[in-house]
Design an enzyme around this catalytic site. Structure first.
Site, short mmCIF file in Angstrom:
data_model
loop_
_atom_site.label_atom_id
_atom_site.label_comp_id
_atom_site.label_asym_id
_atom_site.label_seq_id
_atom_site.Cartn_x
_atom_site.Cartn_y
_atom_site.Cartn_z
N SER A 272 1.97 174.46 -10.23
CA SER A 272 2.57 173.15 -9.99
C SER A 272 2.08 172.52 -8.69
O SER A 272 1.65 171.36 -8.67
CB SER A 272 4.10 173.27 -9.96
OG SER A 272 4.60 173.77 -11.18
N TYR B 222 1.29 170.80 -19.93
CA TYR B 222 2.26 171.18 -18.89
C TYR B 222 1.46 171.46 -17.64
O TYR B 222 0.77 172.48 -17.56
CB TYR B 222 3.05 172.42 -19.32
CG TYR B 222 4.16 172.82 -18.36
CD1 TYR B 222 3.87 173.43 -17.13
CD2 TYR B 222 5.50 172.62 -18.68
CE1 TYR B 222 4.88 173.80 -16.27
CE2 TYR B 222 6.52 173.00 -17.81
CZ TYR B 222 6.19 173.59 -16.60
OH TYR B 222 7.19 173.96 -15.73
#
Ligand SMILES: Cc1ncc(COP(=O)(O)O)c(/C=N/[C@@H]2CCCCNC2=O)c1O
Length: 437
Positions: free
Chosen positions: A109, A135
């Site tokens: 992330s 994602y």
């Protein structure tokens, strides 16, 4: 008191993605010991992060040595050799020309968040193109450039354009899936997404959480060529499928392309929090004090990363992933001969998806069956999860160190789980208690 009970009373639900009462007491190699003492074969490797399995001696030794000598705990304001050595190693194993740099973080992330912030700041361009189903992270900005159906609770960021990721098994539009996506890209660039204001395209060579989607040959090179022609940076998110998992060192090497920037995470740390971005100095040196977290480049995680890369090379784990992946695919095809619910088997190396359907003609997604298979697998001694826009794709991403015998062991359990789930012998109420995604 059972770990599951204690977890429910202590751990925040906002970080739970649970498929059953799965709790582990320890791990060794490719096996876990469940909280109730059962031995479980791990086909997930914690979403691909435990690239060397559990307790690999090389990792134990490197981390033990690093934590005992600790040249500080942060690269921000104090240089440490493990971080510099790992950066030099990453530069040496990633293709790319020109003057390049490495940024270190803790997760896929933050790596993708940093990539997006840096390309926009360094180029002055405000738009980013990504793909439906991707994602790219769970932090605000990495989430806002993702396209996963499980993240619709967070709106996309301004300036984001999402393209359909080519899915040969489920074409979204008439015609060849790769050409359809490229035609939409051309249309965007010619209308509302001017290249002069488009910083980057971010793409996975195999779209992992979207369902282990493998694009048709030629799609990625054609995408890269359009980026080059339009002066748009190409970012490959290698967080899940990189570093040997597909039977190549980099997943994008399946086709002839060289990304401008690459993000790494998960398996890079072998289970420790570590991520990296490799890219041009013009982007990653564009200013100082721009993308900082105190523990960035800490010597313990970087020592783990160096041990992972050295072990991948020393133990021939890229080759092992290729060879074991072929065995896995062949074994799954044998299961498909007995289980009509298996609609598609896809992936490369040890990045494999098994799409479950109600029947092979309609290809109606079998999400409930998939949840039951994952739940039953755990009860029978196999850990794996599911992904996909319709939550109907079993994801198989074991440690790169997995053996032939362990592949067979896991497939035998999966066979039984498919039988039980397909025959209604799984407690639906027990499964329904877990939201999954
Ligand atoms: C291609 C790709 N890029 C970035 C990320 C984000 O990595 P982190 O979860 O380490 O922040 C991920 C994370 N994937 C999720 C993590 C959350 C649980 C669901 N399964 C995954 O593998 C990813 O697959």
């Amino acid at each position: 008191m059972p770990l599951v009970t204690r977890d429910a009373a202590a751990i925040a639900a906002i970080e739970k993605l649970r498929f059953g009462p799965f709790a582990a007491r320890s791990g060794n190699g490719r096996h876990l010991v469940a909280d109730d003492g059962r031995r479980v074969i791990d086909f997930s490797a914690s979403w691909g992060a435990a690239s060397l399995g559990h307790g690999h001696p090389a990792l134990v030794e490197a981390v033990g040595r690093a934590v005992a000598t600790m040249p500080g705990a942060s690269l921000l304001s104090l240089i440490n050799e493990p971080a510099v050595a790992l950066a030099e190693k990453l530069l040496s194993i990633t293709p790319g020309g020109g003057d390049r740099r490495v940024w270190f973080g803790h997760s896929g992330s933050d790596a993708n968040e940093t990539v997006v912030r840096a390309v926009e700041a360094a180029t002055g361009k405000r738009r980013v193109i990504a793909f439906v189903g991707a994602y790219h992270g769970g932090t605000a900005l990495s989430m806002s450039v993702s396209g996963h159906t499980a993240q619709t609770h967070s709106p996309p960021r301004a300036g984001l354009f999402l393209l359909p990721y080519p899915d040969p098994y489920r074409p979204h539009f008439p015609g060849a899936v790769g050409e359809a996506a490229l035609a939409q890209l051309d249309y965007l660039l010619a209308t509302v997404c001017p290249p002069s204001d488009t910083a980057a395209v971010i793409v996975e060579a195999i779209q992992a959480d979207g369902g282990l989607l493998v694009p048709p040959p030629g799609f990625l090179p054609a995408l890269a060529e359009r980026c080059r022609l339009h002066g748009i940076l190409l970012v490959c998110d290698e967080v899940k499928v990189g570093l040997g998992r597909t039977g190549l060192l980099h997943a994008f090497q399946a086709e002839s392309l060289t990304p401008d920037l690459i993000s790494f995470g998960k398996g890079l740390g072998g289970g420790l929090p570590l991520s990296a971005v490799v890219g041009p100095a013009a982007i990653l040196d564009h200013r100082t004090a721009f993308a900082m977290q105190t523990l960035c480049g800490n010597p313990v995680s970087c020592s783990a990363g160096r041990a992972v890369l050295d072990t991948i090379a020393a133990e021939g784990l890229v080759e092992n992933a290729a060879a074991r992946g072929l065995e896995l695919a062949n074994g799954l095809r044998r299961l498909a001969d007995r289980h009509e619910a298996i609609g598609d088997i896809r992936g490369r190396g040890l990045a494999v998806g098994v799409e479950l359907v109600e029947n092979r003609e309609s290809r109606a997604p079998a999400g409930s069956l998939c949840q039951a298979v994952v739940y039953r697998s755990w009860e029978l001694g196999l850990l794996l999860f599911y992904v996909g826009a319709r939550s109907n794709v079993l994801e198989i991403t074991p440690a790169l160190t997995i053996t032939t015998a362990e592949i067979e062991e896991g497939l035998a359990v999966l066979d039984l789980a498919l039988q039980d789930a397909s025959s209604g012998r799984v407690d639906a109420a027990a499964v329904a208690a877990y939201a999954g995604w």
